[in-house]
Design an enzyme around this catalytic site. Structure first.
Site, PDB file in Angstrom:
ATOM      1  N   THR A 105       8.262  -1.528  12.006  1.00 59.02           N
ATOM      2  CA  THR A 105       9.204  -1.497  13.134  1.00 59.02           C
ATOM      3  C   THR A 105       8.525  -0.944  14.381  1.00 59.02           C
ATOM      4  O   THR A 105       8.747  -1.438  15.494  1.00 59.02           O
ATOM      5  CB  THR A 105      10.451  -0.658  12.794  1.00 59.02           C
ATOM      6  OG1 THR A 105      10.975  -1.102  11.555  1.00 59.02           O
ATOM      7  CG2 THR A 105      11.517  -0.771  13.858  1.00 59.02           C
ATOM      8  N   GLY A 106       7.674   0.064  14.200  1.00 63.61           N
ATOM      9  CA  GLY A 106       6.961   0.642  15.343  1.00 63.61           C
ATOM     10  C   GLY A 106       6.128  -0.409  16.058  1.00 63.61           C
ATOM     11  O   GLY A 106       6.105  -0.470  17.293  1.00 63.61           O
TER      12      GLY A 106
ATOM     13  N   GLU B 197       2.650   3.274   1.803  1.00 59.54           N
ATOM     14  CA  GLU B 197       3.680   4.306   1.764  1.00 59.54           C
ATOM     15  C   GLU B 197       4.820   3.845   0.858  1.00 59.54           C
ATOM     16  O   GLU B 197       5.380   2.771   1.063  1.00 59.54           O
ATOM     17  CB  GLU B 197       4.211   4.520   3.185  1.00 59.54           C
ATOM     18  CG  GLU B 197       5.252   5.608   3.262  1.00 59.54           C
ATOM     19  CD  GLU B 197       5.742   5.821   4.690  1.00 59.54           C
ATOM     20  OE1 GLU B 197       6.218   4.844   5.299  1.00 59.54           O
ATOM     21  OE2 GLU B 197       5.656   6.951   5.182  1.00 59.54           O
TER      22      GLU B 197
ATOM     23  N   GLY C 159       9.950   5.995  12.647  1.00 55.32           N
ATOM     24  CA  GLY C 159      10.328   5.028  11.623  1.00 55.32           C
ATOM     25  C   GLY C 159       9.097   4.407  11.008  1.00 55.32           C
ATOM     26  O   GLY C 159       8.002   4.974  11.064  1.00 55.32           O
ATOM     27  N   SER C 160       9.278   3.227  10.461  1.00 59.03           N
ATOM     28  CA  SER C 160       8.186   2.588   9.716  1.00 59.03           C
ATOM     29  C   SER C 160       7.137   1.995  10.666  1.00 59.03           C
ATOM     30  O   SER C 160       7.422   1.709  11.831  1.00 59.03           O
ATOM     31  CB  SER C 160       8.757   1.490   8.828  1.00 59.03           C
ATOM     32  OG  SER C 160       9.342   0.510   9.635  1.00 59.03           O
TER      33      SER C 160
ATOM     34  N   GLU D 149       6.230   7.770  16.051  1.00 58.06           N
ATOM     35  CA  GLU D 149       5.971   8.592  14.854  1.00 58.06           C
ATOM     36  C   GLU D 149       6.215   7.697  13.655  1.00 58.06           C
ATOM     37  O   GLU D 149       7.357   7.361  13.352  1.00 58.06           O
ATOM     38  CB  GLU D 149       6.932   9.791  14.815  1.00 58.06           C
ATOM     39  CG  GLU D 149       6.825  10.741  15.977  1.00 58.06           C
ATOM     40  CD  GLU D 149       5.563  11.584  15.946  1.00 58.06           C
ATOM     41  OE1 GLU D 149       4.777  11.491  14.979  1.00 58.06           O
ATOM     42  OE2 GLU D 149       5.340  12.314  16.920  1.00 58.06           O
TER      43      GLU D 149
ATOM     44  N   LYS E 229      19.805   6.004  19.174  1.00 56.51           N
ATOM     45  CA  LYS E 229      20.257   5.056  18.153  1.00 56.51           C
ATOM     46  C   LYS E 229      19.918   5.663  16.799  1.00 56.51           C
ATOM     47  O   LYS E 229      18.756   5.774  16.419  1.00 56.51           O
ATOM     48  CB  LYS E 229      19.569   3.692  18.279  1.00 56.51           C
ATOM     49  CG  LYS E 229      20.325   2.663  17.436  1.00 56.51           C
ATOM     50  CD  LYS E 229      19.516   1.493  16.968  1.00 56.51           C
ATOM     51  CE  LYS E 229      18.804   1.707  15.699  1.00 56.51           C
ATOM     52  NZ  LYS E 229      19.644   1.892  14.496  1.00 56.51           N
TER      53      LYS E 229
ATOM     54  N   CYS F 275       7.722  11.367   5.672  1.00 53.54           N
ATOM     55  CA  CYS F 275       6.576  10.640   6.238  1.00 53.54           C
ATOM     56  C   CYS F 275       5.259  11.338   5.940  1.00 53.54           C
ATOM     57  O   CYS F 275       4.233  10.705   5.755  1.00 53.54           O
ATOM     58  CB  CYS F 275       6.749  10.482   7.732  1.00 53.54           C
ATOM     59  SG  CYS F 275       7.080  12.052   8.542  1.00 53.54           S
TER      60      CYS F 275
ATOM     61  N   ILE G  71      27.261   4.456   2.948  1.00 53.52           N
ATOM     62  CA  ILE G  71      27.334   4.543   1.482  1.00 53.52           C
ATOM     63  C   ILE G  71      26.956   5.938   0.981  1.00 53.52           C
ATOM     64  O   ILE G  71      26.039   6.571   1.494  1.00 53.52           O
ATOM     65  CB  ILE G  71      26.373   3.499   0.848  1.00 53.52           C
ATOM     66  CG1 ILE G  71      26.699   2.084   1.360  1.00 53.52           C
ATOM     67  CG2 ILE G  71      26.405   3.552  -0.671  1.00 53.52           C
ATOM     68  CD1 ILE G  71      28.098   1.589   1.038  1.00 53.52           C
TER      69      ILE G  71
END
Ligand code: NAD
Length: 501
Positions: free
Chosen positions: A233-234, A384, A229-230, A251, A176, A285, A23
């Site tokens: 997810t980490g 965050e 990433g977040s 990270e 990825k 971040c 998008i």
């Protein structure tokens, strides 16, 4: 524009023909439709990377040869710099000059790790042993097949931060990219396919976390996961990696503090506050999104900050003079708007911004937003937000400022502004963060370690520390004594051994 997955040196459709829409955040329209990888594609990519890792054409390359390949990639990006920058702006929304910084830094990253690859040729490091009967040395081997997973805020740069040191070390990779911003990673695949890099050394997949990321991190063929990433997810990746004891470098997010003392130049303080909170639309971040200002200068500081924030030109990142583009996606836009509404209900004072700019009816645009008097238990102070929202509170003593800064789940970065350099050093030493900036906020250098403490992550990228992520240390020990080793051989030979039958 490349729209296919890059597996084993070829551009291919996804096995199940899945696609995803990319998008344009400046208006919400579809920019491109690209192949979306699933578990079968992950399997093919891991097989290709394993075969490439075993292939002597790659395995036996010297550091100097790999350096040459890294420089070829850098050159390929450089020759397409403007196209890369435009794609990044179109897909991510960031202003074109900021996208150009990213692309230049990506080129610098490939060049830097080329030099470090050459350094890997140095003699193996000898170890001083107390025992003179042995000599030992250490060699560093590539760790193997690595899964590299990246977010959408610096799409090409995050790919470079991972691919460059991984190749310098001699690993093979599956990148990825984020499903939100795959376009520059796919263009990088095109550049890589034009080099002499053997097939399968670099594989690039687009796809979402559940269909592509999850099978990748659970794959037995992966020797290391390096993720940006977040936090959420980490943690998920770390849980699934623990089943296979796959090592991880993470990270993750941040909620970094900027401490402004009473002796600062106010204009400089306003500039660093805005840069720390609003560059890249606050989708950073390490954004210094919690600002702590000395009580005595607060009234004048906040007046100047609001005036300057309201002058920021917001619009399509491709237009010159625009300093803030749209947020990256509808989901991120809604998330940030929800935080702003929550901040108001939590009792913080919204003193500037908080809304869509009136002149922009479509796209994910948001005014730079300033909250003051923020309760320190409020979500907007603690969590965050990842958008152009800054919270400004005051302090009266140095110790109070340090305590407020350190009172966070995160520990990625922190910054201190003061003309008193001994105070800067003292405060820097007390701040619990992986990165501390003095009299600035955000500058990032390829030579310096990058990473956080506490929930902000595990390990470091960039510099030689970034290369170590992809190397496995091997101890090689040799017996040098002329005397035989005779623990068993000196057993008396005239007695039969006493063995249980
Ligand atoms: P995210 O965690 O949603 O996604 C990051 C990547 O992980 C994406 O490619 C996504 O598809 C993938 N993913 C999602 N679920 C997965 C799963 N279960 N298994 C494997 N992969 C999965 O993060 P985001 O929204 O793309 O990026 C924003 C976050 O990134 C912020 O929290 C930000 O602080 C963080 N970030 C950190 C740094 C750093 O250096 N510390 C740098 C940039 C961004």
């Amino acid at each position: 524009m490349q729209k296919k997955l890059f597996i084993n040196g070829k551009f291919v459709d996804a096995c199940n023909d899945e696609q995803l829409q990319v998008i344009d955040p400046s208006n919400g329209s579809v920019l491109a439709t690209v192949a979306a990888a699933g578990a079968e594609d992950v399997e093919l990519a891991v097989q290709a990377a394993q075969a490439a890792f075993a292939n002597p054409n790659w395995r036996r390359t010297s550091g100097a040869q790999r350096a040459g390949l890294l420089r070829d990639i850098a050159r390929g990006i450089k020759q397409n710099l403007q196209e890369f920058a435009q794609l990044e702006t179109l897909n991510n929304g960031k202003p074109l000059p900021e996208a150009q910084w990213d692309i230049e830094d990506s080129i610098g990253c490939f060049e830097y790790y080329a030099t470090l690859a050459e350094g890997l040729e140095a003699d193996p490091q000898a170890i001083a042993l107390a025992d003179n009967n042995f000599v030992s040395h250490v060699v560093k081997d590539p760790i193997g097949v690595v899964a590299l997973i990246i977010p959408w805020n610096f799409p090409l740069l995050m790919a470079a931060w991972k691919i460059a040191p991984a190749l310098a070390a001699g690993c093979t990779v599956i990148l990825k990219c984020s499903e939100v911003t795959p376009l520059t990673a796919l263009k990088l695949a095109q550049i890589i396919s034009d080099t002499e890099l053997p097939d399968g050394v670099v594989n690039i997949l687009c796809g979402d976390g559940a269909s592509c990321g999850a099978p990748l991190v659970k794959h037995l063929g992966i020797n290391k996961i390096v993720f940006t990433g977040s936090v959420e997810t980490g943690r998920q990746i770390m849980r699934s990696a623990s089943d296979l004891a796959t090592p991880v470098t993470l990270e993750l997010g941040g909620k970094s503090a900027l401490l402004i003392f009473e002796d600062v130049d106010l204009d400089a303080a306003v500039e660093w506050t805005m840069f720390g909170a609003f560059w890249n639309k606050g989708e950073v971040c390490s954004a210094t999104s919690r600002v702590l200002v000395a009580q005595s200068i607060y009234p004048e500081f906040i007046t100047r900050l609001c005036a300057a924030a309201q002058r920021i030109k917001i619009g399509n990142g491709l237009h010159s003079e625009v300093k803030m583009g749209p947020l990256v996606s509808a989901a991120q836009y809604q998330k940030v708007l929800n935080f702003i509404a929550l901040g108001i209900t939590e009792g913080a004072l919204l003193i500037s911004g908080g809304k869509r700019p009136e002149h922009l009816s479509a796209g994910y645009y948001l005014q730079p937003t300033i909250f003051t008097d923020v309760p320190t238990d409020a979500a907007i102070w603690r969590e965050e937000i990842f958008g152009p929202v800054v919270c400004v509170n005051t302090f009266s003593t140095e110790q109070e400022a340090i305590d407020l800064a350190n009172n966070s789940e995160f520990g990625l970065a922190a910054a201190v502004l003061s003309q008193d350099l001994s105070r800067c050093d003292r405060v820097a030493a007390a701040l619990d963060a992986g990165i501390v900036w003095i009299n600035c906020s955000q500058p990032t250098f390829i030579e310096c370690p990058w990473g956080g403490r506490k929930a902000s992550g595990i390990g470091r990228e960039l510099g030689p520390w970034g290369l170590d992520n992809y190397l496995s240390i091997k101890q090689v020990t040799r017996y040098t004594s002329r005397q035989p080793w005779n623990w068993y051989l000196d057993l008396p030979t005239d007695e039969s051994p006493d063995v249980d039958q």
